[in-house]
Design an enzyme around this catalytic site. Structure first.
Site, PDB file in Angstrom:
ATOM      1  N   HIS A   1      -2.919  10.543  -0.596  1.00  0.00           N
ATOM      2  CA  HIS A   1      -2.984   9.183  -1.145  1.00  0.00           C
ATOM      3  C   HIS A   1      -2.943   9.200  -2.661  1.00  0.00           C
ATOM      4  O   HIS A   1      -2.294   8.376  -3.282  1.00  0.00           O
ATOM      5  CB  HIS A   1      -4.269   8.494  -0.686  1.00  0.00           C
ATOM      6  CG  HIS A   1      -4.094   7.795   0.617  1.00  0.00           C
ATOM      7  ND1 HIS A   1      -4.831   6.712   0.992  1.00  0.00           N
ATOM      8  CD2 HIS A   1      -3.240   8.021   1.625  1.00  0.00           C
ATOM      9  CE1 HIS A   1      -4.453   6.312   2.184  1.00  0.00           C
ATOM     10  NE2 HIS A   1      -3.492   7.094   2.589  1.00  0.00           N
TER      11      HIS A   1
ATOM     12  N   GLU B   1       0.837  -1.217   0.000  1.00  0.00           N
ATOM     13  CA  GLU B   1       0.000   0.000   0.000  1.00  0.00           C
ATOM     14  C   GLU B   1       0.866   1.259   0.000  1.00  0.00           C
ATOM     15  O   GLU B   1       1.645   1.471   0.928  1.00  0.00           O
ATOM     16  CB  GLU B   1      -0.921  -0.014   1.231  1.00  0.00           C
ATOM     17  CG  GLU B   1      -1.892   1.154   1.256  1.00  0.00           C
ATOM     18  CD  GLU B   1      -2.917   1.061   2.402  1.00  0.00           C
ATOM     19  OE1 GLU B   1      -3.249  -0.066   2.824  1.00  0.00           O
ATOM     20  OE2 GLU B   1      -3.364   2.109   2.871  1.00  0.00           O
TER      21      GLU B   1
ATOM     22  N   ASP C   1       4.718 -13.767  12.962  1.00  0.00           N
ATOM     23  CA  ASP C   1       3.404 -14.322  12.635  1.00  0.00           C
ATOM     24  C   ASP C   1       2.393 -13.183  12.744  1.00  0.00           C
ATOM     25  O   ASP C   1       1.806 -12.936  13.794  1.00  0.00           O
ATOM     26  CB  ASP C   1       3.080 -15.455  13.619  1.00  0.00           C
ATOM     27  CG  ASP C   1       1.750 -16.129  13.307  1.00  0.00           C
ATOM     28  OD1 ASP C   1       0.958 -15.565  12.520  1.00  0.00           O
ATOM     29  OD2 ASP C   1       1.497 -17.212  13.867  1.00  0.00           O
TER      30      ASP C   1
ATOM     31  N   LYS D   1      -7.314  -0.606  11.690  1.00  0.00           N
ATOM     32  CA  LYS D   1      -6.723  -1.073  10.423  1.00  0.00           C
ATOM     33  C   LYS D   1      -5.522  -0.199  10.092  1.00  0.00           C
ATOM     34  O   LYS D   1      -4.481  -0.679   9.645  1.00  0.00           O
ATOM     35  CB  LYS D   1      -7.771  -1.024   9.313  1.00  0.00           C
ATOM     36  CG  LYS D   1      -7.351  -1.723   8.025  1.00  0.00           C
ATOM     37  CD  LYS D   1      -6.588  -0.838   7.063  1.00  0.00           C
ATOM     38  CE  LYS D   1      -6.250  -1.560   5.769  1.00  0.00           C
ATOM     39  NZ  LYS D   1      -5.467  -0.717   4.840  1.00  0.00           N
TER      40      LYS D   1
HETATM   41  C1  MEV Z   1      -6.036   3.133   5.115  1.00  0.00           C
HETATM   42  O1  MEV Z   1      -5.276   2.001   4.773  1.00  0.00           O
HETATM   43  C2  MEV Z   1      -5.994   3.375   6.623  1.00  0.00           C
HETATM   44  C3  MEV Z   1      -6.907   4.480   7.141  1.00  0.00           C
HETATM   45  O2  MEV Z   1      -8.249   4.234   6.712  1.00  0.00           O
HETATM   46  C4  MEV Z   1      -6.813   4.466   8.642  1.00  0.00           C
HETATM   47  C5  MEV Z   1      -7.821   5.355   9.334  1.00  0.00           C
HETATM   48  O3  MEV Z   1      -8.892   5.617   8.792  1.00  0.00           O
HETATM   49  O4  MEV Z   1      -7.521   5.733  10.489  1.00  0.00           O
HETATM   50  C6  MEV Z   1      -6.530   5.820   6.574  1.00  0.00           C
END
Ligand code: MEV
Length: 442
Positions: free
Chosen positions: A385, A85, A288, A272
């Protein structure tokens, strides 16, 4: 080390890959074989892959980047990160720079204590079964430790037992669950094999003591006695950006924290983002990462609602961030001594223990989260991004070499980061440029 390791490598992103390797080799005493690994020449060979897993048909690569600027407990770390990513490596490096200027991350970690579970059924009276198991505590510990005398010599091993009686879940059979926990110090190992061996090893004695029947014997990935924590304190002035004062950026970050605390839908995405950093570092370090993921999310649910693993608040002119999560890592065992790429990455990490690695990972998670919520709470993430995504789009459209960056910039300027647009831009180049841009020269 030939010179002091610093993670503050200004202009590193502008160097060619060869120059980056030279810089690393000089600083970390990497040899030709290590550099060959980074260049992909000596990467994991199919023969070795075949010994690592079943039905091997090849190997699979990911980009490996270096998270820069990280400072944890006063020590600088370069963090190898394997991830597809765009923006993950840049985000950690960016956030770590702001935090290091504010004094760096402070981190701590628990003892490497893991739990092995033994599920007992048909034991009769739960109170009586529990009493019998506790009465045999010493025998059970000795038996568990007999399966791993070398771990005991290293200061680890099975330290205690606990018996848990859990209400029966709904279903036709009403017996409460009786689960014996082996509390095991795994030292510098992640510990899965060791724990499972001990859990399987003590099962016959538990059956003999209680007259019951053991079913499952396996570690728990909810490693909540092996937590790592990191914190940072950033003066509000240091947050000023996008023509906004630091206090406004901090308010956005605080609001992101509140949102995640209140709402599992947001908490999942918040976490995430944290795991973007931790997983990438974990893959590069041969850990792991599925176990880390499982532990993190189970821990995030510990009070019955899924919550964020990190929080942010403002305290007397400072933005304060804190993260806490299970971190079952190893510096011995697993693929660490087998996978040649992992060995180079371990050299780059320059750590001496699994606990040190845990603190780095916690800080990386907090840095990653900071970068995300800072952008989300202010200008949004799409602008940044898209700039990074544009490179991928340019490559997909056929751009090569220096032209990847050029086409990416044109896409961003046009505000239209799409493969068709990139193709259009490439097609509109002069014949000479077209050949250079698409690598079809000569
Ligand atoms: C994208 O890979 C991760 C985000 O969505 C994390 C977040 O929203 O805090 C940008």
């Amino acid at each position: 080390m030939s010179e002091t390791v610093t993670s503050r490598l200004a202009g590193f992103h502008k160097l060619s890959m060869v120059a980056r390797h030279e810089k690393l080799a000089q600083m970390l005493n990497l040899d030709d074989a290590d550099l060959a690994q980074l260049q992909g020449i000596g990467a994991l060979q199919p023969g070795l892959a075949n010994q690592m897993i079943e039905n091997a048909v090849g190997t699979f690569s990911l980009p490996l980047g270096l998270g820069l600027n990280l400072q944890v407990n006063g020590k600088d770390y370069l963090v190898p990160m394997a991830v597809e990513e765009p923006s993950v490596v840049a985000a950690v490096s960016f956030a770590s720079k702001i935090v290091r200027e504010a004094g760096g991350f402070t981190a701590e970690t628990d003892e490497p204590i893991m739990v092995g579970q033994v599920q007992l059924t048909g034991y009769g009276d739960p109170t009586e079964a529990t009493r019998k198991i506790y009465a045999a505590r010493e025998a059970l510990l000795a038996l568990a430790n007999s399966f791993h005398p070398s771990m005991v010599k290293r200061g680890g091993g099975c330290r205690d037992i606990e018996v848990r009686v859990l209400p029966a879940p709904e279903g036709p059979r009403g017996e409460p669950l009786l689960v014996v926990h082996l509390i095991i110090d795994t030292q510098d190992a992640m510990g899965a094999n060791l724990i499972n061996t001990m859990a399987e090893g003590v099962a016959p004695l538990i059956e003999q003591l209680t007259g019951g029947r053991v079913f499952l014997r396996i570690l728990s990935n909810l490693a909540d006695r092996r937590l790592a924590r990191a914190t940072c304190r950033i003066p509000l002035e240091a947050l000023a950006d996008f023509d906004m004062p630091g206090s406004v950026i901090a308010e956005g970050i605080y609001q992101a924290s509140r949102f995640a605390l209140a709402d599992p839908y947001r908490a999942a995405t918040h976490n995430k983002g944290i795991m973007n950093g931790i997983d990438s570092a974990a893959i590069a370090a041969g850990q792991d990462w599925r176990a880390i993921e499982a532990g993190a999310h189970a821990f995030a649910c510990r009070d019955g609602q899924y919550r964020p693993l990190s929080t942010w608040h403002v305290d007397e002119g400072f933005l304060v961030g804190r993260i806490e999560l299970p971190m079952a890592l190893g510096t011995v065992g697993g693929p660490i001594k087998v996978h040649p790429g992992v060995q180079v990455n371990m050299k780059i990490l320059n750590i001496t223990s699994a606990r040190e690695l845990s603190m780095i990972f916690a800080a990386v998670g907090l840095a990653q989260n900071f970068a995300a919520v800072r952008a989300l709470g202010s200008i949004g993430i799409q602008k940044g991004h898209m700039a990074l995504h544009a490179r991928c789009v340019a490559v997909t459209a056929g751009a090569r070499g220096d032209w990847v960056e050029k086409i990416a910039e044109l896409l961003v300027t046009a505000g239209h980061v799409k493969v068709e647009k990139a193709r259009e831009l490439i097609a509109s180049l002069s014949e000479e440029d077209f050949r250079a841009a698409t690598g079809t020269e000569g």
